[in-house]
Design a protein around this motif. Structure first.
Motif, PDB file in Angstrom:
ATOM      1  N   ASN A   1      -3.063 111.086  52.400  1.00 16.00           N
ATOM      2  CA  ASN A   1      -3.723 110.353  51.317  1.00 16.00           C
ATOM      3  C   ASN A   1      -5.247 110.383  51.395  1.00 16.00           C
ATOM      4  O   ASN A   1      -5.916 109.698  50.620  1.00 16.00           O
ATOM      5  CB  ASN A   1      -3.243 108.896  51.303  1.00 16.00           C
ATOM      6  N   THR A   2      -5.811 111.153  52.309  1.00 11.14           N
ATOM      7  CA  THR A   2      -7.268 111.187  52.440  1.00 11.14           C
ATOM      8  C   THR A   2      -7.901 112.367  51.706  1.00 11.14           C
ATOM      9  O   THR A   2      -9.115 112.461  51.639  1.00 11.14           O
ATOM     10  CB  THR A   2      -7.676 111.256  53.928  1.00 11.14           C
ATOM     11  N   VAL A   3      -7.083 113.276  51.165  1.00  8.78           N
ATOM     12  CA  VAL A   3      -7.619 114.407  50.415  1.00  8.78           C
ATOM     13  C   VAL A   3      -7.537 114.107  48.923  1.00  8.78           C
ATOM     14  O   VAL A   3      -6.773 113.253  48.487  1.00  8.78           O
ATOM     15  CB  VAL A   3      -6.859 115.717  50.737  1.00  8.78           C
ATOM     16  N   SER A   4      -8.336 114.807  48.122  1.00  7.63           N
ATOM     17  CA  SER A   4      -8.342 114.584  46.678  1.00  7.63           C
ATOM     18  C   SER A   4      -7.022 115.036  46.075  1.00  7.63           C
ATOM     19  O   SER A   4      -6.281 115.848  46.658  1.00  7.63           O
ATOM     20  CB  SER A   4      -9.491 115.360  46.041  1.00  7.63           C
ATOM     21  N   TRP A   5      -6.739 114.534  44.874  1.00  4.95           N
ATOM     22  CA  TRP A   5      -5.515 114.948  44.188  1.00  4.95           C
ATOM     23  C   TRP A   5      -5.506 116.452  43.962  1.00  4.95           C
ATOM     24  O   TRP A   5      -4.483 117.109  44.154  1.00  4.95           O
ATOM     25  CB  TRP A   5      -5.406 114.219  42.845  1.00  4.95           C
TER      26      TRP A   5
ATOM     27  N   MET B   1       6.677 109.268  37.625  1.00  2.00           N
ATOM     28  CA  MET B   1       7.117 109.941  36.409  1.00  2.00           C
ATOM     29  C   MET B   1       5.962 110.109  35.427  1.00  2.00           C
ATOM     30  O   MET B   1       5.873 111.106  34.719  1.00  2.00           O
ATOM     31  CB  MET B   1       8.256 109.149  35.747  1.00  2.00           C
ATOM     32  N   GLU B   2       5.061 109.123  35.394  1.00  3.17           N
ATOM     33  CA  GLU B   2       3.960 109.149  34.427  1.00  3.17           C
ATOM     34  C   GLU B   2       2.982 110.288  34.671  1.00  3.17           C
ATOM     35  O   GLU B   2       2.192 110.642  33.787  1.00  3.17           O
ATOM     36  CB  GLU B   2       3.207 107.821  34.453  1.00  3.17           C
ATOM     37  N   TYR B   3       3.023 110.894  35.873  1.00  3.91           N
ATOM     38  CA  TYR B   3       2.105 111.994  36.164  1.00  3.91           C
ATOM     39  C   TYR B   3       2.526 113.313  35.519  1.00  3.91           C
ATOM     40  O   TYR B   3       1.718 114.244  35.423  1.00  3.91           O
ATOM     41  CB  TYR B   3       2.003 112.216  37.675  1.00  3.91           C
TER      42      TYR B   3
ATOM     43  N   HIS C   1      -5.258 105.843  45.316  1.00  6.62           N
ATOM     44  CA  HIS C   1      -5.494 105.516  43.912  1.00  6.62           C
ATOM     45  C   HIS C   1      -4.639 106.407  43.027  1.00  6.62           C
ATOM     46  O   HIS C   1      -4.204 107.492  43.410  1.00  6.62           O
ATOM     47  CB  HIS C   1      -6.976 105.668  43.552  1.00  6.62           C
ATOM     48  N   LYS C   2      -4.376 105.958  41.805  1.00  2.13           N
ATOM     49  CA  LYS C   2      -3.516 106.692  40.893  1.00  2.13           C
ATOM     50  C   LYS C   2      -4.173 107.976  40.399  1.00  2.13           C
ATOM     51  O   LYS C   2      -5.384 108.048  40.250  1.00  2.13           O
ATOM     52  CB  LYS C   2      -3.136 105.814  39.693  1.00  2.13           C
TER      53      LYS C   2
ATOM     54  N   LEU D   1      -0.297  92.194  41.076  1.00  2.00           N
ATOM     55  CA  LEU D   1      -1.613  92.249  41.695  1.00  2.00           C
ATOM     56  C   LEU D   1      -1.844  93.638  42.285  1.00  2.00           C
ATOM     57  O   LEU D   1      -0.890  94.392  42.501  1.00  2.00           O
ATOM     58  CB  LEU D   1      -1.723  91.189  42.788  1.00  2.00           C
ATOM     59  N   PRO D   2      -3.102  94.016  42.563  1.00  2.00           N
ATOM     60  CA  PRO D   2      -3.373  95.318  43.191  1.00  2.00           C
ATOM     61  C   PRO D   2      -2.608  95.472  44.506  1.00  2.00           C
ATOM     62  O   PRO D   2      -2.263  94.479  45.159  1.00  2.00           O
ATOM     63  CB  PRO D   2      -4.884  95.284  43.420  1.00  2.00           C
ATOM     64  N   ASP D   3      -2.363  96.726  44.889  1.00  2.00           N
ATOM     65  CA  ASP D   3      -1.595  97.008  46.108  1.00  2.00           C
ATOM     66  C   ASP D   3      -2.149  96.281  47.324  1.00  2.00           C
ATOM     67  O   ASP D   3      -1.398  95.739  48.140  1.00  2.00           O
ATOM     68  CB  ASP D   3      -1.575  98.514  46.391  1.00  2.00           C
ATOM     69  N   GLU D   4      -3.501  96.272  47.460  1.00  2.00           N
ATOM     70  CA  GLU D   4      -4.089  95.658  48.653  1.00  2.00           C
ATOM     71  C   GLU D   4      -3.825  94.152  48.717  1.00  2.00           C
ATOM     72  O   GLU D   4      -3.812  93.569  49.810  1.00  2.00           O
ATOM     73  CB  GLU D   4      -5.594  95.932  48.718  1.00  2.00           C
ATOM     74  N   ALA D   5      -3.601  93.516  47.550  1.00  2.46           N
ATOM     75  CA  ALA D   5      -3.315  92.082  47.520  1.00  2.46           C
ATOM     76  C   ALA D   5      -1.838  91.799  47.797  1.00  2.46           C
ATOM     77  O   ALA D   5      -1.488  90.706  48.239  1.00  2.46           O
ATOM     78  CB  ALA D   5      -3.712  91.494  46.173  1.00  2.46           C
ATOM     79  N   ARG D   6      -0.994  92.774  47.529  1.00  3.39           N
ATOM     80  CA  ARG D   6       0.451  92.584  47.712  1.00  3.39           C
ATOM     81  C   ARG D   6       0.953  93.127  49.050  1.00  3.39           C
ATOM     82  O   ARG D   6       2.039  92.777  49.492  1.00  3.39           O
ATOM     83  CB  ARG D   6       1.213  93.264  46.576  1.00  3.39           C
TER      84      ARG D   6
END
Length: 202
Positions: A141-145, A111-113, A190-191, A69-74
């Motif tokens: 985590n509040t700034v853009s990638w 790793m996928e990044y 977010h990813k 499930l999404p992170d917020e649900a888990r």
């Protein structure tokens, strides 16, 4: 000198914080069950993989198709508190002692990044990843990638023991203020799906 700096600070810190880690581990075991530690392969220096250690903060909840499930649900209340206090990161002191990580450096991502970075962004792997870093004390985590990666590269260029000490002090302030933990509407962040710069170049 940086490796010595890491060991001089991380070994005593790990010993002093063992009772705290034991207490956190017990809470995680009682509230979330086993395993207590979350282990995941992440890219280290030069992209070489290692297993990052954290305390678990999420349930193993899946949908009808067996997909997580999404992170917020888990995410659990206990997990949110651990992240808010940055207690979930404490086991990474052992990553530092083993030489997988540094106290300060770009955060180890997925790793996928690796295949998604631009050539400039990939420079973040010229150094060991860190428990905290220049991007973490400038928005976390509040700034853009893209902005986060620019801060990572700025650290790679400017790195010094004095800069590390400055970041460590700012980290303590950030933890006490408990800000920048998640993006708005997200349990964490977010990813990363690729840079706008990369998209414009294609």
């Amino acid at each position: 000198m940086k490796r010595l700096f890491d060991l001089v600070l991380s070994v005593p810190a790990a010993l002093l914080l063992l009772p705290v880690m034991a207490a956190v581990g017990l809470v995680v075991r009682l509230k979330l069950g086993s395993p207590v530690l979350f282990k995941q392969q992440r890219p280290g220096k030069y992209g070489n993989p290692f297993h990052v250690l954290k305390f678990r903060t999420m349930r193993d909840a899946v949908d009808r198709n067996g997909q997580p499930l999404p992170d917020e649900a888990r995410m659990t209340k206990v997990g949110h508190l651990l992240r808010k206090l940055s207690l979930d990161e404490l086991p990474q002191l052992f990553n530092v002692i083993r030489g997988d990580m540094s106290l300060v450096g770009p955060r180890p991502l997925l790793m996928e990044y690796l295949t998604l970075y631009t050539e400039e962004q990939a420079r973040r792997h010229d150094v060991r990843p860190g428990i905290t870093g220049w991007a973490q004390v400038n928005g976390r985590n509040t700034v853009s990638w893209e902005d986060k990666f620019k801060l990572d590269i700025e650290y790679v260029v400017k790195q010094s023991l004095g800069f590390d000490l400055r970041i460590l002090v700012k980290t303590v302030v950030k933890v006490l203020k408990r800000d920048g933990i998640s993006q708005q509407g997200q349990a964490t962040v977010h990813k990363f799906t690729g840079s706008r710069e990369m998209g414009n170049a294609s």
